[in-house]
Scaffold this active site. Structure first.
Site, short mmCIF file in Angstrom:
data_model
loop_
_atom_site.label_atom_id
_atom_site.label_comp_id
_atom_site.label_asym_id
_atom_site.label_seq_id
_atom_site.Cartn_x
_atom_site.Cartn_y
_atom_site.Cartn_z
CE LYS A 1 39.58 32.66 19.11
NZ LYS A 1 40.01 34.03 19.46
CB SER B 1 40.23 34.00 23.31
OG SER B 1 40.27 34.64 22.04
CB SER C 1 42.60 36.57 21.25
OG SER C 1 41.81 36.95 22.35
#
Length: 508
Positions: free
Chosen positions: A115, A190, A214
Site C-alpha cells: 500500500k 482505503s 481499511s
C-alpha cells in the site's frame, strides 16, 4: 480535481511499464504464450514460495507471470508506482542467490504489492496525495524490512483512498481503483489497490493498512481475506498515520494460510496453526447492532453462511452489547480527526517529506480538503476540542474496551461474527445516501458501521468471503476476537473457510 494532463502522463508511464513487462527479454513473450502462466498466478503464496525455494520454479518466471497479470488488469488502476524491470532484477538476484547456496527465507522470491502509505526505500510513498507525489523515504518501514529479510520482493506501490481518509479508493489525484468483480464499482478503501491486485491474481499476498476498516472493507468487497491484527501487533512506524490509537498495518490474501504466513514473519510468531474441530466452538451474534438494516443480498448470504457454520457444529450465542453505538459515536471519528493533524505533521517531519502539514492539505484533492476543513482543522464545525478528546481517552475508550472484555468473559465466545459491510460494492461516485429496504442510509453507515467497533477497541478482525450476490458481487463475514489471540483466530479461520466454501474469482 486532479490535473488531467498529470493523470494522463501517469497513465502513459504505467502503460509503458506494462508494455516493458510484456516485451523485455526472451522469457516474456514465451511465457505469455504459455498456458502455465494461468496456473502460476493462481498459486497461493505458500505454494509459490515452496516451489521457488526447491528450485522447481524460478523466481524470474513466477515474477514474469505476475507482471503479465498486472498488465492484463491495468484498467483496475491498482498501482500508483509499478516498475517491472525493477521487479525482474530483484527476481533474478533471488535465483542467483539460491543457486549459490543461500538458504531461502519463508517468503523467498515472493513479489508483494505494498500500500502506498507504507515507506519503501526504492519507491515513492505518495499516500495517494499530490504533495507527496515525489517523496522517496530514506529507508523501508519496519514491516517492509521484515518482508525483505524473509526473502520477499516489492511488486509495486498500490493505489488507495487519498491519505487513507475514506472507504472508496476513488482517488481524485491518481484515479479511482476499480473492483475486479465489476469495474464500475468501488473496491472499498482505503487499501483498495492492494485488495484489487490480490483479487485479480496480480499477487497472492499484499500489504494493507487499517485505521477504521481499511483492510477489512476492501477485503470484503473484493472477495478476498484480510487480517487486521490486534492493534500494536505489527509496527506502524514508517506508515503515513491517522492515529496511533487505531492505525494497524496488516495483510490481504486469498487464503488464511497466507495471512498466517505473513503474520509469522512480521510478528515473528511461528507457532504452528492446525485445523480444529468446529463442534462446540461458540461464536457471538449481536443482532441489534451488526445485523440491522442489511441489504437483502447481504442478509441472505450472511444467513446462509451462519447456517452452514451451525451445521458444522458451531454454537451461535445470541447476546447484546448495550451502549455500543453510542460509544462508537463518541470515540471513533473524534479520535481520528483530532490525532491526524498531529500524527501526520510528525510523520512529515520525521521522514523529511519536504512539505509541511499545511502545504500537504492545501495541495490535497478537493474532497479531502473539504473533509479536513470540516472535521480536522480549527474552526471547522466538527473540530475536536482538547477537552472532548481528553474525555475520550479518560472515559469513553476505557468504557468501550471494558464492554468488550466483559462480553468475551460473559459469553465464552471465540469471536463475534457478523457481515463486514451492510451493502455489497457500490458504484464508483456513490458517496451519498443509499436505499436499503426503502430507507435512506448514509454511505458512511452502510460501509463503516460494522467494522468501526473492533478497530476502535483495538481488537483483531478477520474477513472471510461468504458468497456472491445475484449480481456477482462479493459478500463477507468478519470475525472479531479478543485482543492478543491472533494466532487462535487464524487457526479458527482456517477451519471456517472449509465450511464457507470458495468464492469464484473475478473475470478480468
Amino acid at each position: 480535481m486532479s490535473d488531467p494532463q498529470d493523470v494522463s502522463r501517469r497513465s502513459f508511464i504505467l502503460g509503458a511499464s506494462a508494455t516493458v513487462a510484456m516485451s523485455a527479454g526472451a522469457t516474456l513473450p514465451a511465457l505469455a504464450r504459455d498456458s502455465e502462466a494461468a496456473l502460476l498466478v493462481n498459486l497461493d503464496a505458500d505454494q509459490a514460495v515452496a516451489r521457488m525455494s526447491r528450485g522447481e520454479l524460478s523466481v524470474e518466471r513466477y515474477a514474469t507471470a505476475l507482471l503479465e497479470r498486472c498488465a492484463t488488469g491495468r484498467a483496475l488502476n491498482a498501482f500508483i508506482t509499478f516498475e517491472p524491470d525493477q521487479v525482474l532484477e530483484a527476481a533474478r538476484a533471488c535465483d542467483l542467490a539460491r543457486r549459490a547456496g543461500a538458504r531461502p527465507g519463508p517468503l523467498f522470491g515472493l513479489p508483494i504489492p505494498i500500500k502506498d502509505s507504507v515507506n519503501t526505500r526504492d519507491y515513492p510513498t505518495t499516500a495517494g496525495t499530490p504533495a507527496l507525489r515525489h517523496f522517496r523515504p530514506a529507508e523501508d518501514a519496519p514491516v517492509v524490512k521484515a518482508l525483505r529479510v524473509a526473502g520477499a520482493i516489492v511488486l509495486g506501490k498500490t493505489n488507495l483512498h487519498e491519505l487513507s481518509y475514506g472507504w472508496t479508493s476513488d482517488n481524485r489525484a491518481f484515479g479511482a481503483v476499480h473492483n475486479p468483480y465489476d469495474q464500475t464499482r468501488i473496491p472499498g478503501g482505503s487499501s483498495g489497490g492492494t485488495a484489487a491486485a490480490i483479487a485479480a491474481r496480480m499477487a497472492p499476498l499484499g500489504v494493507a493498512e487499517d485505521t477504521e476498516g481499511s483492510i477489512r472493507v476492501p477485503a470484503a468487497l473484493c472477495g478476498i481475506m484480510g487480517l487486521r491484527p490486534t492493534t500494536g501487533r505489527y509496527s506502524t512506524q514508517g506508515c503515513v498515520p491517522i492515529t496511533p490509537l487505531f492505525d494497524q498495518v496488516g495483510p490481504h490474501a486469498r487464503t488464511v494460510a497466507d495471512l498466517a504466513l505473513f503474520d509469522s514473519v512480521v510478528a515473528n510468531d511461528s507457532r504452528p496453526l492446525r485445523s480444529m474441530s468446529l463442534r462446540g466452538v461458540r461464536l457471538g451474534v449481536v443482532r441489534d447492532y451488526w445485523f440491522r438494516d442489511l441489504d437483502p443480498e447481504v442478509e441472505r448470504i450472511t444467513s446462509a453462511a451462519l447456517t452452514r457454520l451451525q451445521d458444522a457444529g458451531i454454537t451461535l450465542v445470541e447476546s447484546e452489547l448495550p451502549g455500543l453505538a453510542h460509544l462508537i459515536g463518541l470515540i471513533t471519528e473524534p479520535v481520528q480527526n483530532h490525532d491526524v493533524r498531529v500524527a501526520l505533521a510528525h510523520y512529515l517531519g520525521e521522514y523529511r517529506a519536504g512539505v509541511t502539514f499545511e502545504q500537504l492539505v492545501s495541495q490535497a484533492s478537493p474532497d479531502i480538503q473539504e473533509i479536513f476543513r470540516s472535521d480536522v482543522l480549527p474552526g471547522g464545525p466538527n473540530f475536536v476540542s482538547e477537552a472532548a478528546y481528553a474525555a475520550v481517552l479518560s472515559t469513553h475508550l476505557p468504557t468501550l474496551q471494558r464492554l468488550y472484555r466483559d462480553y468475551f468473559s460473559r459469553t465464552g465466545v471465540a469471536a463475534l461474527v457478523f457481515p463486514a459491510t451492510m451493502v455489497p460494492a457500490l458504484p464508483i461516485g456513490t458517496e451519498a445516501d443509499v436505499m436499503i429496504h426503502g430507507r435512506r442510509v448514509s454511505f458512511e453507515t452502510a460501509i463503516a458501521r460494522n467494522i468501526a467497533p473492533g478497530s476502535t477497541a483495538g481488537l483483531q478482525g478477520l474477513v472471510l468471503p461468504a458468497g456472491l450476490t445475484s449480481a456477482g458481487l462479493p459478500v463477507a463475514i468478519e470475525l472479531d476476537a479478543a485482543a492478543g489471540t491472533d494466532r487462535a483466530l487464524l487457526a479458527l479461520g482456517m477451519s471456517l473457510v472449509d465450511v464457507l466454501g470458495p468464492v469464484p474469482p473475478p473475470r478480468l
